[in-house]
Design a protein around this motif. Structure first.
Motif, PDB file in Angstrom:
ATOM      1  N   THR A   7       0.833  -1.195   0.000  1.00  0.00           N
ATOM      2  CA  THR A   7       0.000   0.000   0.000  1.00  0.00           C
ATOM      3  C   THR A   7       0.867   1.243   0.000  1.00  0.00           C
ATOM      4  N   TYR A   8       0.276   2.324  -0.435  1.00  0.00           N
ATOM      5  CA  TYR A   8       0.963   3.619  -0.494  1.00  0.00           C
ATOM      6  C   TYR A   8       2.257   3.545  -1.294  1.00  0.00           C
ATOM      7  N   LYS A   9       2.258   2.797  -2.368  1.00  0.00           N
ATOM      8  CA  LYS A   9       3.454   2.647  -3.202  1.00  0.00           C
ATOM      9  C   LYS A   9       3.265   3.417  -4.498  1.00  0.00           C
ATOM     10  N   ARG A  10       4.346   4.034  -4.933  1.00  0.00           N
ATOM     11  CA  ARG A  10       4.334   4.788  -6.184  1.00  0.00           C
ATOM     12  C   ARG A  10       4.655   3.880  -7.366  1.00  0.00           C
ATOM     13  N   GLN A  11       4.057   4.214  -8.491  1.00  0.00           N
ATOM     14  CA  GLN A  11       4.523   3.653  -9.749  1.00  0.00           C
ATOM     15  C   GLN A  11       5.900   4.281  -9.986  1.00  0.00           C
ATOM     16  N   ILE A  12       6.769   3.602 -10.681  1.00  0.00           N
ATOM     17  CA  ILE A  12       8.120   4.108 -10.913  1.00  0.00           C
ATOM     18  C   ILE A  12       8.316   4.304 -12.406  1.00  0.00           C
ATOM     19  N   TRP A  13       8.721   5.528 -12.793  1.00  0.00           N
ATOM     20  CA  TRP A  13       8.975   5.811 -14.208  1.00  0.00           C
ATOM     21  C   TRP A  13       9.959   4.793 -14.757  1.00  0.00           C
ATOM     22  N   ASN A  14       9.762   4.384 -15.972  1.00  0.00           N
ATOM     23  CA  ASN A  14      10.661   3.491 -16.711  1.00  0.00           C
ATOM     24  C   ASN A  14      10.764   2.084 -16.136  1.00  0.00           C
ATOM     25  N   ASP A  15       9.960   1.747 -15.172  1.00  0.00           N
ATOM     26  CA  ASP A  15       9.852   0.369 -14.679  1.00  0.00           C
ATOM     27  C   ASP A  15       8.527  -0.200 -15.178  1.00  0.00           C
ATOM     28  N   PRO A  16       8.428  -1.507 -15.295  1.00  0.00           N
ATOM     29  CA  PRO A  16       7.113  -2.078 -15.635  1.00  0.00           C
ATOM     30  C   PRO A  16       6.073  -1.641 -14.609  1.00  0.00           C
ATOM     31  N   GLY A  17       4.889  -1.365 -15.081  1.00  0.00           N
ATOM     32  CA  GLY A  17       3.820  -0.931 -14.187  1.00  0.00           C
ATOM     33  C   GLY A  17       3.381  -2.040 -13.253  1.00  0.00           C
TER      34      GLY A  17
END
Length: 94
Positions: A7-17
């Motif tokens: 929970t409360y985790k960000r998506q990370i640019w340039n990583d698989p969603g």
């Protein structure tokens, strides 16, 4: 920290969603936090993560739309699975 590692985790640019669930509108509902902004993903962002083209339109309430997106098989994944099955089937029948 919530005590839960999903929970409360960000998506990370340039990583698989991360997996898009039906409750992607809540930042506490999974890896649903925008990579930069402190907010949940929008419907359009979730559609993009699922590989739907920007021209794809959904109708209905936001709750129904979130359920459809969260339960969807990403189109690119479905295409590649179907392609593999067709190629495998055609090879076995040659």
């Amino acid at each position: 920290p919530s005590g839960y590692n999903t929970t409360y985790k960000r998506q990370i640019w340039n990583d698989p969603g991360s997996t898009v669930t039906t409750n992607f509108n809540m930042i506490s509902g999974g890896n649903n936090v925008h990579p930069i902004a402190t907010r949940a993903l929008t419907i359009r962002e979730a559609l993009r993560l699922q590989s739907f083209p920007d021209s794809f339109k959904l109708t209905g309430s936001n709750g129904v739309i979130r359920t459809v997106i969260g339960n969807a098989v990403p189109p690119v994944l479905a295409y590649n699975i179907a392609k593999y099955i067709i190629e495998t089937y055609n090879l076995s029948n040659s």
